[in-house]
Design a protein around this motif. Structure first.
Motif, PDB file in Angstrom:
ATOM      1  N   THR A 236       0.805  -1.223   0.000  1.00 24.45           N
ATOM      2  CA  THR A 236       0.000   0.000   0.000  1.00 24.45           C
ATOM      3  C   THR A 236       0.840   1.275   0.000  1.00 24.45           C
ATOM      4  O   THR A 236       0.307   2.362   0.200  1.00 24.45           O
ATOM      5  N   GLY A 237       2.153   1.173  -0.193  1.00 25.22           N
ATOM      6  CA  GLY A 237       3.000   2.358  -0.226  1.00 25.22           C
ATOM      7  C   GLY A 237       4.270   2.156   0.573  1.00 25.22           C
ATOM      8  O   GLY A 237       4.498   1.097   1.173  1.00 25.22           O
ATOM      9  N   LYS A 238       5.118   3.186   0.606  1.00 21.65           N
ATOM     10  CA  LYS A 238       6.398   3.088   1.305  1.00 21.65           C
ATOM     11  C   LYS A 238       6.258   3.528   2.765  1.00 21.65           C
ATOM     12  O   LYS A 238       5.471   4.412   3.091  1.00 21.65           O
ATOM     13  N   VAL A 239       7.048   2.886   3.634  1.00 17.07           N
ATOM     14  CA  VAL A 239       7.065   3.228   5.055  1.00 17.07           C
ATOM     15  C   VAL A 239       8.512   3.338   5.534  1.00 17.07           C
ATOM     16  O   VAL A 239       9.414   2.750   4.941  1.00 17.07           O
ATOM     17  N   LYS A 240       8.716   4.120   6.613  1.00 17.10           N
ATOM     18  CA  LYS A 240      10.046   4.244   7.207  1.00 17.10           C
ATOM     19  C   LYS A 240      10.330   3.053   8.105  1.00 17.10           C
ATOM     20  O   LYS A 240       9.463   2.613   8.864  1.00 17.10           O
ATOM     21  N   VAL A 241      11.542   2.536   7.998  1.00 12.71           N
ATOM     22  CA  VAL A 241      11.952   1.408   8.829  1.00 12.71           C
ATOM     23  C   VAL A 241      13.268   1.769   9.502  1.00 12.71           C
ATOM     24  O   VAL A 241      14.215   2.191   8.847  1.00 12.71           O
ATOM     25  N   LYS A 242      13.321   1.613  10.839  1.00 11.90           N
ATOM     26  CA  LYS A 242      14.559   1.876  11.579  1.00 11.90           C
ATOM     27  C   LYS A 242      15.494   0.679  11.467  1.00 11.90           C
ATOM     28  O   LYS A 242      15.069  -0.467  11.603  1.00 11.90           O
ATOM     29  N   VAL A 243      16.763   0.970  11.208  1.00  4.62           N
ATOM     30  CA  VAL A 243      17.779  -0.068  11.100  1.00  4.62           C
ATOM     31  C   VAL A 243      18.698   0.039  12.313  1.00  4.62           C
ATOM     32  O   VAL A 243      19.261   1.101  12.598  1.00  4.62           O
ATOM     33  N   LYS A 244      18.864  -1.075  13.014  1.00  9.35           N
ATOM     34  CA  LYS A 244      19.716  -1.069  14.196  1.00  9.35           C
ATOM     35  C   LYS A 244      21.193  -1.023  13.787  1.00  9.35           C
ATOM     36  O   LYS A 244      21.567  -1.574  12.751  1.00  9.35           O
ATOM     37  N   PRO A 245      22.025  -0.383  14.609  1.00 12.16           N
ATOM     38  CA  PRO A 245      23.473  -0.411  14.322  1.00 12.16           C
ATOM     39  C   PRO A 245      23.998  -1.848  14.320  1.00 12.16           C
ATOM     40  O   PRO A 245      23.462  -2.715  15.010  1.00 12.16           O
ATOM     41  N   GLU A 246      25.022  -2.085  13.531  1.00  6.19           N
ATOM     42  CA  GLU A 246      25.694  -3.385  13.425  1.00  6.19           C
ATOM     43  C   GLU A 246      24.757  -4.489  12.919  1.00  6.19           C
ATOM     44  O   GLU A 246      24.845  -5.647  13.310  1.00  6.19           O
ATOM     45  N   THR A 247      23.862  -4.113  12.018  1.00  5.93           N
ATOM     46  CA  THR A 247      22.958  -5.092  11.407  1.00  5.93           C
ATOM     47  C   THR A 247      23.751  -6.006  10.481  1.00  5.93           C
ATOM     48  O   THR A 247      24.556  -5.550   9.671  1.00  5.93           O
ATOM     49  N   GLN A 248      23.519  -7.313  10.604  1.00  5.09           N
ATOM     50  CA  GLN A 248      24.255  -8.291   9.819  1.00  5.09           C
ATOM     51  C   GLN A 248      23.523  -8.621   8.514  1.00  5.09           C
ATOM     52  O   GLN A 248      22.307  -8.490   8.400  1.00  5.09           O
TER      53      GLN A 248
END
Length: 298
Positions: A236-248
């Protein structure tokens, strides 16, 4: 009622093999498919006729009955029962048996539909017996976007416009029944039903499993290391997603309620699962290479 020649519709003869039936159907279905003939009522009607013919001739048992009883193959067992009863009555009354009064049986030159018309209460007289009409099968193509909301759609089947409701969340291969919109009944019998099978091709963005969706999304190295925000696409559209530091690389995250509607369950939705694919930077400048070297030594 005219006899419907399914062999003629597919352009094959009665000696055709199962493979011949399959090949003829595929060739004609591609030619007359609604997606290739938009707003062409004749092509749409032809496509439905092709599907009906294939439904019968591709099934060994149905084809056997059709070859014996013609258009009224679905009523073959009823006819045989009627035949036995008639023969028993004639034997008990000293009659000769059989159905010579109807032109010597199926070899008498009548088409099958007219034969059954006379057998069960038409021009030949006798007790009127109504028989249910033939069920019809049709296919309808949607895309993923079409299944996000319940909506109404008008279909043309055998020259008739039928308005149906397509529930949100319907899946590929799912079939719904429209009662009373199949073939007409015989001698006042009820009409058959229409079964519509939905074809929903795989979406280029998402992999679907029931109400859940899956997608792989690229993540740059810097955001993976330091964390941040990205924009992720949903149906239904784009959303903001938080990315955690040191994501593998290969990390999976769940966006709750951002999947498909749950079929026939209002305001219930599946989830969207994202898998991160970390992109290694290329074409580094000398300065960037030096910074990575310093980082590796720290």
């Amino acid at each position: 009622m005219a006899f419907i020649d399914y062999y003629k519709i597919l352009g094959i003869d009665k000696a055709a093999s199962d493979k011949d039936v399959k090949n003829a159907y595929r060739k004609l279905a591609r030619k007359y498919h609604p997606d290739l003939n938009p707003n062409d009522a004749e092509a749409n009607k032809k496509f439905q006729e092709i599907n009906e013919a294939n439904e019968v001739l591709s099934d060994p048992e149905k084809r056997k009955k059709y070859d014996k009883y013609g258009e009224n193959w679905q009523h073959g067992e009823a006819y045989e029962q009627q035949t036995r009863q008639q023969q028993n009555r004639q034997r008990s009354s000293g009659g000769s048996g059989g159905f010579e009064g109807f032109g010597g049986g199926f070899g008498g030159g009548e088409d099958f539909s007219d034969f059954f018309q006379s057998m069960f209460g038409g021009a030949g007289g006798g007790r009127r017996t109504g028989y249910r009409g033939q069920d019809l099968n049709a296919e309808f193509q949607l895309n993923l976007q079409d299944t996000l909301q319940t909506h109404k759609q008008t279909l043309t089947v055998n020259g008739k416009n039928i308005r149906i409701t397509i529930p949100a969340g319907i899946e590929n291969g799912q079939t719904i029944k429209i009662a009373g919109h199949g073939g007409a009944g015989v001698n006042g019998g009820p009409a058959g039903d229409l079964f519509i099978k939905f074809n929903i091709p795989a979406d280029v963005r998402f992999k679907r499993d029931g109400a859940n969706l899956y997608n792989t999304i690229d993540l740059d190295l810097y955001t993976a290391v330091l964390g941040g925000e990205i924009m992720a696409e949903t149906p239904t559209g784009k959303v903001k997603v938080k990315v955690k530091p040191e994501t593998q690389n290969g990390t999976k995250v769940k966006l709750k309620g951002k999947g498909m509607p749950v079929y026939k369950k209002e305001n219930e939705f599946g989830d969207l699962y994202l898998t991160y694919n970390i992109k290694i930077p290329t074409n580094l400048t000398e300065k960037q290479k030096q910074l990575f070297e310093e980082l590796s030594k720290s």
